[in-house]
Design an enzyme around this catalytic site. Sequence first.
Site, PDB file in Angstrom:
ATOM      1  N   LYS A 120       1.221   2.195  -7.007  1.00 47.52           N
ATOM      2  CA  LYS A 120       0.536   1.393  -8.024  1.00 47.52           C
ATOM      3  C   LYS A 120      -0.546   2.193  -8.748  1.00 47.52           C
ATOM      4  O   LYS A 120      -0.593   2.198  -9.980  1.00 47.52           O
ATOM      5  CB  LYS A 120      -0.080   0.132  -7.408  1.00 47.52           C
ATOM      6  CG  LYS A 120       0.931  -0.847  -6.841  1.00 47.52           C
ATOM      7  CD  LYS A 120       0.289  -2.056  -6.197  1.00 47.52           C
ATOM      8  CE  LYS A 120      -0.645  -1.735  -5.059  1.00 47.52           C
ATOM      9  NZ  LYS A 120      -0.026  -1.115  -3.888  1.00 47.52           N
ATOM     10  N   SER A 121      -1.400   2.868  -8.013  1.00 45.80           N
ATOM     11  CA  SER A 121      -2.509   3.614  -8.631  1.00 45.80           C
ATOM     12  C   SER A 121      -2.010   4.792  -9.456  1.00 45.80           C
ATOM     13  O   SER A 121      -2.524   5.054 -10.547  1.00 45.80           O
ATOM     14  CB  SER A 121      -3.492   4.104  -7.560  1.00 45.80           C
ATOM     15  OG  SER A 121      -4.100   2.998  -6.917  1.00 45.80           O
ATOM     16  N   SER A 181       0.842  -1.194   0.000  1.00 38.38           N
ATOM     17  CA  SER A 181       0.000   0.000   0.000  1.00 38.38           C
ATOM     18  C   SER A 181       0.885   1.254   0.000  1.00 38.38           C
ATOM     19  O   SER A 181       1.870   1.324   0.736  1.00 38.38           O
ATOM     20  CB  SER A 181      -0.887  -0.007   1.255  1.00 38.38           C
ATOM     21  OG  SER A 181      -1.707   1.124   1.295  1.00 38.38           O
ATOM     22  N   GLY A 182       0.550   2.199  -0.838  1.00 36.36           N
ATOM     23  CA  GLY A 182       1.283   3.458  -0.890  1.00 36.36           C
ATOM     24  C   GLY A 182       2.535   3.433  -1.748  1.00 36.36           C
ATOM     25  O   GLY A 182       3.232   4.448  -1.857  1.00 36.36           O
ATOM     26  N   ALA A 183       2.829   2.312  -2.397  1.00 39.61           N
ATOM     27  CA  ALA A 183       4.054   2.211  -3.200  1.00 39.61           C
ATOM     28  C   ALA A 183       3.961   3.011  -4.500  1.00 39.61           C
ATOM     29  O   ALA A 183       4.985   3.387  -5.068  1.00 39.61           O
ATOM     30  CB  ALA A 183       4.376   0.755  -3.510  1.00 39.61           C
ATOM     31  N   SER A 225      -1.969  -7.786  -4.042  1.00 39.92           N
ATOM     32  CA  SER A 225      -1.765  -9.207  -4.387  1.00 39.92           C
ATOM     33  C   SER A 225      -0.521  -9.772  -3.709  1.00 39.92           C
ATOM     34  O   SER A 225       0.495 -10.007  -4.352  1.00 39.92           O
ATOM     35  CB  SER A 225      -1.735  -9.422  -5.900  1.00 39.92           C
ATOM     36  OG  SER A 225      -0.983  -8.484  -6.602  1.00 39.92           O
TER      37      SER A 225
END
Length: 182
Positions: free
Chosen positions: A17-18, A13-15, A85
């Site tokens: 991706k979005s 989370s927060g890496a 994932s």
Amino acid sequence: MEQGFTVWLTGLSGAGKSTIARLLYDELQARGLKVEILDGDVIRQNLSKGLGFSKEDRDTNVLRVAWVCQVLNKHGVAVIAALISPYRETRARVRAMLPRFVEVYVTAPLEELIRRDPKGLYKKALAGEIPNFTGISDPYEPPENPEVECRTHEETPEQSVAKILAHLESRGWIPEGAEAGQ
């Protein structure tokens, strides 16, 4: 009909991706491709509503998304899936389902993700308010051989997208074009 493909963004989370998914979407669309984003947060609110965060529920969520990718790919759509994932075995099952698959590991050190914490989730997880939080109280198994690795603490989102585009071009899956951000 041209076969689609899936770019599978995995990471904590927060890496990023979005962010990478949105920029990649814009670039692929500009090159004339039919493209969709399947973002983990949106999927959880719609397709996988009611699933928890046990290993079984996480795997079910990931495999549901892979099935949607499979259907869209069959109809010539390029899919960008942005999901934590966390489990290698499940990502391997996804890879086996999708013949035109690119695994992209989006990574930054945990300390950096805790510092960024765009949704305030790490603060809550570290305080014990979120059980089964990937990277804190639940495992994340990094890919061993991703096709592309985006190190978001060392490169801009545009540089990350350029790496993914270069890989897709090298496979002949997208037309060549100007690099993202230029």
